[in-house]
Every structure is written in C-alpha cells, then in structure tokens.
Design a protein around this motif. Sequence first.
Motif, PDB file in Angstrom:
ATOM      1  N   LYS A 184       0.830  -1.211   0.000  1.00 45.17           N
ATOM      2  CA  LYS A 184       0.000   0.000   0.000  1.00 45.17           C
ATOM      3  C   LYS A 184       0.865   1.261   0.000  1.00 45.17           C
ATOM      4  O   LYS A 184       0.568   2.219  -0.707  1.00 45.17           O
ATOM      5  CB  LYS A 184      -0.953  -0.004   1.206  1.00 45.17           C
ATOM      6  CG  LYS A 184      -2.122  -0.981   1.051  1.00 45.17           C
ATOM      7  CD  LYS A 184      -3.085  -0.913   2.235  1.00 45.17           C
ATOM      8  CE  LYS A 184      -4.262  -1.863   2.022  1.00 45.17           C
ATOM      9  NZ  LYS A 184      -5.203  -1.866   3.150  1.00 45.17           N
ATOM     10  N   CYS A 185       1.933   1.243   0.797  1.00 42.61           N
ATOM     11  CA  CYS A 185       2.821   2.416   0.850  1.00 42.61           C
ATOM     12  C   CYS A 185       3.497   2.670  -0.498  1.00 42.61           C
ATOM     13  O   CYS A 185       3.635   3.815  -0.924  1.00 42.61           O
ATOM     14  CB  CYS A 185       3.860   2.250   1.953  1.00 42.61           C
ATOM     15  SG  CYS A 185       3.190   2.615   3.594  1.00 42.61           S
ATOM     16  N   ASP A 186       3.897   1.600  -1.168  1.00 42.03           N
ATOM     17  CA  ASP A 186       4.484   1.705  -2.509  1.00 42.03           C
ATOM     18  C   ASP A 186       3.521   2.388  -3.474  1.00 42.03           C
ATOM     19  O   ASP A 186       3.906   3.273  -4.236  1.00 42.03           O
ATOM     20  CB  ASP A 186       4.769   0.288  -3.053  1.00 42.03           C
ATOM     21  CG  ASP A 186       6.260   0.013  -3.091  1.00 42.03           C
ATOM     22  OD1 ASP A 186       6.993   0.764  -2.422  1.00 42.03           O
ATOM     23  OD2 ASP A 186       6.675  -0.940  -3.783  1.00 42.03           O
ATOM     24  N   TYR A 187       2.273   1.950  -3.432  1.00 43.61           N
ATOM     25  CA  TYR A 187       1.233   2.501  -4.301  1.00 43.61           C
ATOM     26  C   TYR A 187       1.015   3.986  -4.013  1.00 43.61           C
ATOM     27  O   TYR A 187       0.901   4.809  -4.930  1.00 43.61           O
ATOM     28  CB  TYR A 187      -0.058   1.711  -4.090  1.00 43.61           C
ATOM     29  CG  TYR A 187      -1.310   2.346  -4.661  1.00 43.61           C
ATOM     30  CD1 TYR A 187      -1.562   2.348  -6.031  1.00 43.61           C
ATOM     31  CD2 TYR A 187      -2.250   2.937  -3.819  1.00 43.61           C
ATOM     32  CE1 TYR A 187      -2.714   2.916  -6.546  1.00 43.61           C
ATOM     33  CE2 TYR A 187      -3.410   3.502  -4.330  1.00 43.61           C
ATOM     34  CZ  TYR A 187      -3.639   3.501  -5.688  1.00 43.61           C
ATOM     35  OH  TYR A 187      -4.782   4.070  -6.187  1.00 43.61           O
ATOM     36  N   VAL A 188       0.982   4.341  -2.729  1.00 40.21           N
ATOM     37  CA  VAL A 188       0.730   5.723  -2.310  1.00 40.21           C
ATOM     38  C   VAL A 188       1.812   6.665  -2.857  1.00 40.21           C
ATOM     39  O   VAL A 188       1.520   7.767  -3.327  1.00 40.21           O
ATOM     40  CB  VAL A 188       0.625   5.802  -0.764  1.00 40.21           C
ATOM     41  CG1 VAL A 188       0.705   7.225  -0.254  1.00 40.21           C
ATOM     42  CG2 VAL A 188      -0.685   5.155  -0.302  1.00 40.21           C
ATOM     43  N   VAL A 189       3.057   6.204  -2.828  1.00 40.88           N
ATOM     44  CA  VAL A 189       4.162   7.051  -3.304  1.00 40.88           C
ATOM     45  C   VAL A 189       4.303   6.989  -4.827  1.00 40.88           C
ATOM     46  O   VAL A 189       4.335   8.016  -5.503  1.00 40.88           O
ATOM     47  CB  VAL A 189       5.490   6.651  -2.613  1.00 40.88           C
ATOM     48  CG1 VAL A 189       6.669   7.419  -3.202  1.00 40.88           C
ATOM     49  CG2 VAL A 189       5.396   6.912  -1.109  1.00 40.88           C
ATOM     50  N   LYS A 190       4.348   5.763  -5.375  1.00 43.38           N
ATOM     51  CA  LYS A 190       4.674   5.618  -6.804  1.00 43.38           C
ATOM     52  C   LYS A 190       3.499   5.924  -7.727  1.00 43.38           C
ATOM     53  O   LYS A 190       3.672   6.512  -8.793  1.00 43.38           O
ATOM     54  CB  LYS A 190       5.208   4.206  -7.072  1.00 43.38           C
ATOM     55  CG  LYS A 190       6.589   3.983  -6.465  1.00 43.38           C
ATOM     56  CD  LYS A 190       7.072   2.549  -6.596  1.00 43.38           C
ATOM     57  CE  LYS A 190       8.422   2.371  -5.890  1.00 43.38           C
ATOM     58  NZ  LYS A 190       8.716   0.958  -5.656  1.00 43.38           N
ATOM     59  N   GLU A 191       2.291   5.507  -7.336  1.00 39.47           N
ATOM     60  CA  GLU A 191       1.123   5.717  -8.197  1.00 39.47           C
ATOM     61  C   GLU A 191       0.429   7.041  -7.902  1.00 39.47           C
ATOM     62  O   GLU A 191       0.080   7.783  -8.812  1.00 39.47           O
ATOM     63  CB  GLU A 191       0.117   4.575  -8.004  1.00 39.47           C
ATOM     64  CG  GLU A 191       0.485   3.314  -8.760  1.00 39.47           C
ATOM     65  CD  GLU A 191       0.277   3.447 -10.259  1.00 39.47           C
ATOM     66  OE1 GLU A 191      -0.804   3.903 -10.672  1.00 39.47           O
ATOM     67  OE2 GLU A 191       1.205   3.116 -11.011  1.00 39.47           O
ATOM     68  N   LEU A 192       0.202   7.314  -6.613  1.00 31.79           N
ATOM     69  CA  LEU A 192      -0.575   8.506  -6.247  1.00 31.79           C
ATOM     70  C   LEU A 192       0.280   9.755  -6.151  1.00 31.79           C
ATOM     71  O   LEU A 192      -0.251  10.859  -6.131  1.00 31.79           O
ATOM     72  CB  LEU A 192      -1.308   8.276  -4.913  1.00 31.79           C
ATOM     73  CG  LEU A 192      -2.281   7.086  -4.869  1.00 31.79           C
ATOM     74  CD1 LEU A 192      -2.911   6.970  -3.482  1.00 31.79           C
ATOM     75  CD2 LEU A 192      -3.369   7.214  -5.938  1.00 31.79           C
ATOM     76  N   GLY A 193       1.614   9.576  -6.053  1.00 24.33           N
ATOM     77  CA  GLY A 193       2.508  10.739  -6.064  1.00 24.33           C
ATOM     78  C   GLY A 193       2.716  11.420  -4.730  1.00 24.33           C
ATOM     79  O   GLY A 193       3.171  12.574  -4.679  1.00 24.33           O
ATOM     80  N   PHE A 194       2.397  10.729  -3.617  1.00 23.64           N
ATOM     81  CA  PHE A 194       2.724  11.292  -2.302  1.00 23.64           C
ATOM     82  C   PHE A 194       4.241  11.423  -2.174  1.00 23.64           C
ATOM     83  O   PHE A 194       4.994  10.700  -2.826  1.00 23.64           O
ATOM     84  CB  PHE A 194       2.242  10.362  -1.185  1.00 23.64           C
ATOM     85  CG  PHE A 194       0.760  10.397  -0.876  1.00 23.64           C
ATOM     86  CD1 PHE A 194       0.318  10.594   0.430  1.00 23.64           C
ATOM     87  CD2 PHE A 194      -0.200  10.197  -1.865  1.00 23.64           C
ATOM     88  CE1 PHE A 194      -1.038  10.586   0.741  1.00 23.64           C
ATOM     89  CE2 PHE A 194      -1.551  10.193  -1.565  1.00 23.64           C
ATOM     90  CZ  PHE A 194      -1.971  10.393  -0.258  1.00 23.64           C
ATOM     91  N   ASP A 195       4.692  12.301  -1.280  1.00 22.51           N
ATOM     92  CA  ASP A 195       6.136  12.479  -1.063  1.00 22.51           C
ATOM     93  C   ASP A 195       6.728  11.371  -0.200  1.00 22.51           C
ATOM     94  O   ASP A 195       7.917  11.051  -0.322  1.00 22.51           O
ATOM     95  CB  ASP A 195       6.390  13.847  -0.412  1.00 22.51           C
ATOM     96  CG  ASP A 195       6.004  14.978  -1.354  1.00 22.51           C
ATOM     97  OD1 ASP A 195       6.816  15.314  -2.229  1.00 22.51           O
ATOM     98  OD2 ASP A 195       4.870  15.499  -1.246  1.00 22.51           O
ATOM     99  N   ALA A 196       5.903  10.806   0.681  1.00 20.04           N
ATOM    100  CA  ALA A 196       6.370   9.726   1.558  1.00 20.04           C
ATOM    101  C   ALA A 196       5.155   8.984   2.091  1.00 20.04           C
ATOM    102  O   ALA A 196       4.046   9.507   2.084  1.00 20.04           O
ATOM    103  CB  ALA A 196       7.191  10.289   2.727  1.00 20.04           C
ATOM    104  N   CYS A 197       5.391   7.734   2.530  1.00 19.16           N
ATOM    105  CA  CYS A 197       4.315   6.970   3.165  1.00 19.16           C
ATOM    106  C   CYS A 197       4.913   6.090   4.253  1.00 19.16           C
ATOM    107  O   CYS A 197       5.936   5.435   4.039  1.00 19.16           O
ATOM    108  CB  CYS A 197       3.564   6.119   2.144  1.00 19.16           C
ATOM    109  SG  CYS A 197       2.110   5.289   2.849  1.00 19.16           S
ATOM    110  N   ILE A 198       4.293   6.097   5.425  1.00 19.80           N
ATOM    111  CA  ILE A 198       4.781   5.334   6.568  1.00 19.80           C
ATOM    112  C   ILE A 198       3.906   4.087   6.747  1.00 19.80           C
ATOM    113  O   ILE A 198       2.676   4.178   6.786  1.00 19.80           O
ATOM    114  CB  ILE A 198       4.741   6.201   7.844  1.00 19.80           C
ATOM    115  CG1 ILE A 198       5.685   7.407   7.675  1.00 19.80           C
ATOM    116  CG2 ILE A 198       5.125   5.385   9.078  1.00 19.80           C
ATOM    117  CD1 ILE A 198       5.420   8.522   8.658  1.00 19.80           C
TER     118      ILE A 198
END
Length: 337
Positions: A184-198
């Motif tokens: 999920k964190c990978d998706y949040v950063v790589k797909e959705l473009g967030f700067d970071a995900c914990i």
Amino acid sequence: MMNQQIHLVSRPTGEPSTANFQLVEAPVPDLADGQVLVKNHYLSLDPYMRGRMNDGKSYAQPQLLNTTMGGGTVGEVVASKNAGYAVGDKVVGMGGWQLYSVVDASQPGVLRKVDTTHVPLSAYLGAVGMPGVTAWVGLVTIIDPKPGETVVVSAASGAVGSMVGQLAKARGARAVGIAGGAEKCDYVVKELGFDACIDHRAHSDFKSMSQALKEACPNGIDGNFENVGGMILDAVLMRANAFSRVAMCGMISGYNGEPIPLAAPQLILVNRMKVQGFIVSEHMQHWPAALAELGQGIATGKYKHRETIANGLAAAPEAFLGLLKGKNFGKQLVKLA
C-alpha cells in the motif's frame, strides 16, 4: 419480480460478524407517481456503516433492525413514473444493500444523474462521490494547505485518504501518507505521487511511529487529515507545527468500542491548533465545486483511484468486515449487476 436485500438483524457486541446480517428476498413493489425503479450496479461499503450498526450516539443515525442496510449505490433506471428520469439513465443515490431500489425521485437530492462518458460509473461511489468530496471538504475548507506546507493523512491508500494526498499535491503541499503494509505504501508514493508513506505495521508503537514521522516530515506537520485516531494521532500531534489544522474525519481505531484516549491534549493549546470534526453531508454547498474538480481530475487521468470489488450481494457482509480490518485496497465496492 423479486428483489434481494441484506438486513441488519442484530447489533454487534464488540467486533461485528456476518451473523449480524441476513440475506432476504422480497417482491419489488409497483411504482407510484414520481417514483423510479433503479437496478443497482454497485454498492459502496464505507467505514461510517460500522457506527450505524450500534444503537448508541454516533454521527450517523442507527440502522433499524430487520431493515435493508443503508448505503450508497450507482445504477440504471429500469422503470420510471417521473418525467425527470428516463429508462437507461445512470444514477447515483442511497439505494442500500439491495439489487433494486424504488426511489421517490421528486424529492431533491435523493437521486443524481451522472455522465459515464469519461468517468466510469463505479467512480461515482469513490473518487467522484462521497469519499472524494469528504477528502475535498476536509482538506480545502479545514486544513486549507498553503504551498510548501506538509499534510499528513492516515488510511492513505483508502478511498478518502488517496484523494486527500492528491488534492494536497495539486495545491503545492507536501503529502505524507500512513498506510498498512509495504504494498500500500508503494502505491501511495509511486502511483498517487505522495512524497512519503509510513507503514504503520512496521511502526506499530508510539516511539517508532514518532521517529518515522520525524524523518518523513522534517519541517513538522501543518495539516492532518485524521481517519484513524489512537496512537497514530498521538504521534502526529507530537510533530504538529504552531497553527496547524486537524480535519477529524474518522476514528476507526475505536469503532468496536475500545477507549481511545489522547496522550497529550495540551499540544492543541501549546501549538494553537485548530481541530475540527466534520460530516460531509452537512457541507452540501461545497459538493458542486468538489465534484467538478474531482470529475475533471479522474476524467483526464490527473487523479488516480483504485477499487476492490466483491462480487454479488451475498458477499457484502464479508467484504464490509474486511474493510474494517484494512483488507481492501482503495475503494471497497460490491458488484451487483
């Protein structure tokens, strides 16, 4: 013609189970003047439904026992005795956990026609529906991020959280998500473009989460979109900047009646924070602006969304219980037709 419905037949004590629900059959009633018959194609499953299963005070009215569970639906008009709706119209409404719904379409706001040319029908229950508007209202009207500020959102890969981060990025803010699991964190950063995900599973205690937030938010936190509460909220408050804003959307860590005390409420005073709870249905004046931006963003591919789809009405209770445990990825739907 027979309809299938899922009723709430008992109130959960602690964690809910499939035994609280029952699949029933009932004939579809004849239409009266002003009514339309909608064949529901998708049912939306949402965390707020957990609160409605209880009899206690919640922000949503308790669900009556032995009646069809309430919920958002999209579908198609299959019969109409209302001049404003024709057979074949695609609509979004609150059809509930059932295959067909009879709607008094003369009442304002109960049914809305939607255009599926550029936006898929199912998206009107997620990114371009109530969850997307929830993200928009909390972010834009409460957090109101300025370029360069840092916005944190829990449940970041879900239907609401995923839009919060993308809307924050569109306004020039840094977006930091909190989600369960590396995928999920990978998706949040790589797909959705967030700067970071914990990953809260890798940082399951306060000290570890605080350290992870410190690394992900070197300049502190200016806005927090809260979906979870509990330890995660405590850790976020420790990193909050002066004059930061918290949009209180959900407290899923306490949905089964667990106490969720706040470790350091004095931080609200020390940091002169604004903490505001909100329910999206009380902000109808913002829906047109929100839906316009969300619809445009999904239609053009600027905003991304993801869905987890359970098949058939009978699968709804199990899928709903999975949603409460974070088993879904993105928006949880049930395909009915």
